[in-house]
Design a protein around this motif. Structure first.
Motif, PDB file in Angstrom:
ATOM      1  N   PHE A  15      34.699  52.558  44.999  1.00  0.00           N
ATOM      2  CA  PHE A  15      35.504  51.719  45.891  1.00  0.00           C
ATOM      3  C   PHE A  15      36.996  51.982  45.710  1.00  0.00           C
ATOM      4  CE2 PHE A  15      31.577  49.227  45.965  1.00  0.00           C
ATOM      5  CZ  PHE A  15      31.475  48.981  47.327  1.00  0.00           C
ATOM      6  N   MET A  21      43.522  49.048  42.518  1.00  0.00           N
ATOM      7  CA  MET A  21      43.893  47.904  41.689  1.00  0.00           C
ATOM      8  C   MET A  21      44.024  48.300  40.222  1.00  0.00           C
ATOM      9  SD  MET A  21      41.919  44.721  43.350  1.00  0.00           S
ATOM     10  CE  MET A  21      42.990  43.635  42.481  1.00  0.00           C
ATOM     11  N   ARG A  24      47.262  50.173  39.730  1.00  0.00           N
ATOM     12  CA  ARG A  24      48.395  49.229  39.706  1.00  0.00           C
ATOM     13  C   ARG A  24      48.467  48.515  38.365  1.00  0.00           C
ATOM     14  NH1 ARG A  24      50.452  46.341  44.660  1.00  0.00           N
ATOM     15  NH2 ARG A  24      50.352  44.542  43.277  1.00  0.00           N
ATOM     16  N   PRO A 116      35.918  40.915  37.790  1.00  0.00           N
ATOM     17  CA  PRO A 116      37.236  41.418  38.154  1.00  0.00           C
ATOM     18  C   PRO A 116      38.085  41.675  36.919  1.00  0.00           C
ATOM     19  CG  PRO A 116      37.151  39.037  38.482  1.00  0.00           C
ATOM     20  CD  PRO A 116      35.777  39.456  38.063  1.00  0.00           C
ATOM     21  N   ILE A 117      38.929  42.713  37.019  1.00  0.00           N
ATOM     22  CA  ILE A 117      39.728  43.122  35.874  1.00  0.00           C
ATOM     23  C   ILE A 117      41.106  42.467  35.944  1.00  0.00           C
ATOM     24  CG2 ILE A 117      40.756  45.087  34.683  1.00  0.00           C
ATOM     25  CD1 ILE A 117      38.482  46.803  35.918  1.00  0.00           C
ATOM     26  N   SER A 118      41.365  41.602  35.002  1.00  0.00           N
ATOM     27  CA  SER A 118      42.677  40.950  34.943  1.00  0.00           C
ATOM     28  C   SER A 118      43.591  41.753  34.018  1.00  0.00           C
ATOM     29  CB  SER A 118      42.536  39.523  34.414  1.00  0.00           C
ATOM     30  OG  SER A 118      42.108  39.554  33.067  1.00  0.00           O
TER      31      SER A 118
ATOM     32  N   VAL B  29      38.119  35.025  40.978  1.00  0.00           N
ATOM     33  CA  VAL B  29      38.179  36.403  41.492  1.00  0.00           C
ATOM     34  C   VAL B  29      39.553  36.682  42.101  1.00  0.00           C
ATOM     35  CG1 VAL B  29      37.324  37.953  43.304  1.00  0.00           C
ATOM     36  CG2 VAL B  29      35.703  36.698  41.873  1.00  0.00           C
ATOM     37  N   SER B  32      42.270  36.718  39.336  1.00  0.00           N
ATOM     38  CA  SER B  32      42.214  37.916  38.476  1.00  0.00           C
ATOM     39  C   SER B  32      42.611  39.173  39.226  1.00  0.00           C
ATOM     40  CB  SER B  32      40.800  38.111  37.930  1.00  0.00           C
ATOM     41  OG  SER B  32      40.423  37.051  37.124  1.00  0.00           O
ATOM     42  N   MET B  33      42.080  39.330  40.432  1.00  0.00           N
ATOM     43  CA  MET B  33      42.286  40.587  41.146  1.00  0.00           C
ATOM     44  C   MET B  33      43.629  40.651  41.861  1.00  0.00           C
ATOM     45  SD  MET B  33      38.498  41.310  42.777  1.00  0.00           S
ATOM     46  CE  MET B  33      38.864  42.923  43.467  1.00  0.00           C
ATOM     47  N   PHE B  34      44.066  39.525  42.428  1.00  0.00           N
ATOM     48  CA  PHE B  34      45.251  39.560  43.288  1.00  0.00           C
ATOM     49  C   PHE B  34      46.369  38.635  42.814  1.00  0.00           C
ATOM     50  CE2 PHE B  34      41.444  40.293  45.893  1.00  0.00           C
ATOM     51  CZ  PHE B  34      41.717  41.572  46.361  1.00  0.00           C
ATOM     52  N   LEU B  83      44.746  42.629  51.442  1.00  0.00           N
ATOM     53  CA  LEU B  83      44.746  44.054  51.103  1.00  0.00           C
ATOM     54  C   LEU B  83      46.140  44.671  51.172  1.00  0.00           C
ATOM     55  CD1 LEU B  83      41.440  45.215  52.841  1.00  0.00           C
ATOM     56  CD2 LEU B  83      41.813  44.626  50.447  1.00  0.00           C
ATOM     57  N   GLN B  85      48.740  43.508  50.047  1.00  0.00           N
ATOM     58  CA  GLN B  85      49.400  43.310  48.747  1.00  0.00           C
ATOM     59  C   GLN B  85      48.982  44.370  47.743  1.00  0.00           C
ATOM     60  OE1 GLN B  85      49.526  39.345  47.205  1.00  0.00           O
ATOM     61  NE2 GLN B  85      49.116  38.448  49.204  1.00  0.00           N
ATOM     62  N   ILE B  86      47.797  44.907  47.917  1.00  0.00           N
ATOM     63  CA  ILE B  86      47.311  45.925  46.985  1.00  0.00           C
ATOM     64  C   ILE B  86      47.754  47.315  47.405  1.00  0.00           C
ATOM     65  CG2 ILE B  86      45.230  46.995  45.998  1.00  0.00           C
ATOM     66  CD1 ILE B  86      45.861  44.142  45.043  1.00  0.00           C
ATOM     67  N   GLU B 104      33.565  45.355  48.386  1.00  0.00           N
ATOM     68  CA  GLU B 104      33.777  45.217  46.945  1.00  0.00           C
ATOM     69  C   GLU B 104      34.102  43.770  46.572  1.00  0.00           C
ATOM     70  OE1 GLU B 104      32.813  46.678  44.635  1.00  0.00           O
ATOM     71  OE2 GLU B 104      34.181  47.021  42.968  1.00  0.00           O
ATOM     72  N   LEU B 105      34.861  43.093  47.436  1.00  0.00           N
ATOM     73  CA  LEU B 105      35.141  41.671  47.169  1.00  0.00           C
ATOM     74  C   LEU B 105      33.847  40.862  47.161  1.00  0.00           C
ATOM     75  CD1 LEU B 105      38.369  40.730  49.149  1.00  0.00           C
ATOM     76  CD2 LEU B 105      37.878  40.275  46.752  1.00  0.00           C
ATOM     77  N   VAL B 108      32.009  41.613  43.920  1.00  0.00           N
ATOM     78  CA  VAL B 108      32.583  40.972  42.727  1.00  0.00           C
ATOM     79  C   VAL B 108      32.368  39.454  42.778  1.00  0.00           C
ATOM     80  CG1 VAL B 108      34.711  40.548  41.440  1.00  0.00           C
ATOM     81  CG2 VAL B 108      34.272  42.805  42.372  1.00  0.00           C
TER      82      VAL B 108
END
Lengths: 137, 175
Positions: A15, A21, A24, A116-118, B29, B32-34, B83, B85-86, B104-105, B108
């Motif tokens: 993905f 991500m 980043r 999710p990876i923090s 989620v 953590s992710m965003f 998206l 933002q990423i 993927e969201l 997860v």
């Protein structure tokens, strides 16, 4: 292990969102030298090229679920290659099954991280594979 | 989590406890992710819910003797903003990055909810999400059942997470 933030990092995930991500997030710790692969065949080819050209990867984030052979298969293959003994491999998955964690560690993964990876989780794992003190995010 | 297992419901039902697990994990989620705080609306239970959105991810909730579906439905504006933002670029159409991003969201979000539910004694397995694309599409279930609907707001934009079940089972650790 002496990893450096300038080390080559290979990110293997099917993905684009997760690869982006992760880049980043790693960028927040000073990493800049990324190579990406969306499947295990490409990842394996990149690993061969890196070895042949003597520009080895130092760190790999390897997703468990990949098209074709799995990240676990790749982990086993790479760990069977003595030339990759110094390579740090962190398995990435959306599952946290104890059996999978144990299997990955037994097969030679340096560590294991769940999505999710923090940033905090990533920092912990980077330190665990030998970065020691990394630049704060 | 032994204490939780003792309090497991006898069958998988869409209870307030399930709503709390879904809410917490969806919020986790996005945090953590965003690094985004999702605001939660009031959960509701509907008998014949029809999902609506522009891009949706749907995944089967697999467990012995139970069929269920988790659906995450986004209006285009919501997923574009997330998206952007990423990827640091503007999205104006549902391209491959958007489809994969929703996939993927969904993956997860389901894995986190699965983990939360399994800590209470269930035994849900991972499955592969499907993506539905189409302006203001509707998703009808072949075998309708009760649905837990959780509305969220993220940076002023709405999206919805829902779970529809078609059966019930006992948690694996319940005697």
């Amino acid at each position: 292990m002496g990893l450096d933030p300038q080390s080559r990092v290979l990110i293997v995930d099917d993905f684009e969102l997760m690869r982006t991500m992760l880049k980043r997030a790693l960028g927040a710790f000073g990493f800049t030298n990324f190579t990406e692969a969306a499947d295990s065949n490409v990842a394996d080819q990149l690993m061969v090229e890196a070895t042949v050209t003597r520009r080895p990867f130092s760190l790999v984030f390897l997703d468990w679920n990949l098209p074709g052979s799995t990240g676990y298969d790749l982990l086993c293959k790479w760990r069977g290659n003595p030339r990759l003994a110094e390579l740090a491999i962190i398995m990435v998955t959306s599952e946290s099954d104890r059996e999978k964690v144990q299997a990955a560690l037994k097969a030679g993964a340096n560590d294991y991280i769940c999505k999710p990876i923090s940033i905090d989780k990533l920092k912990e794992k980077l330190e665990a594979v030998g970065l020691g003190k990394v630049r704060s995010a | 989590m032994g204490a939780l297992k003792k309090n497991c419901p006898p069958e998988f039902q869409l209870t307030d406890q399930v709503a709390t697990i879904v809410e917490k994990n969806v919020r986790d989620v996005f945090l953590s992710m965003f690094n985004l705080e999702a605001e939660t609306g009031k959960p509701r239970f509907e008998q014949d819910h029809v999902n609506q959105g522009d891009v949706s991810g749907t995944v089967g909730m697999v467990q012995e003797e139970m069929e269920g579906t988790l659906t995450v439905s986004f209006p285009k504006r919501t997923i574009y903003n997330i998206l952007a933002q990423i990827y640091n670029r503007e999205f104006t159409s549902v391209d491959q990055s958007v489809k994969e991003g929703v996939g993927e969201l969904t993956n997860v979000i389901y894995s986190m909810i699965k983990r939360g539910l399994n800590e209470t004694g269930y035994d849900f397995k991972m499955a592969i999400p499907d993506i539905i694309v189409g302006d203001n599409h509707q998703i009808f279930k072949i075998q309708t059942g009760p649905t837990l609907v959780l509305p969220f707001v993220l940076s002023g934009e709405a999206f919805e997470v829902s779970i529809t079940i078609r059966g019930g089972v006992r948690p694996k650790n319940r005697h």
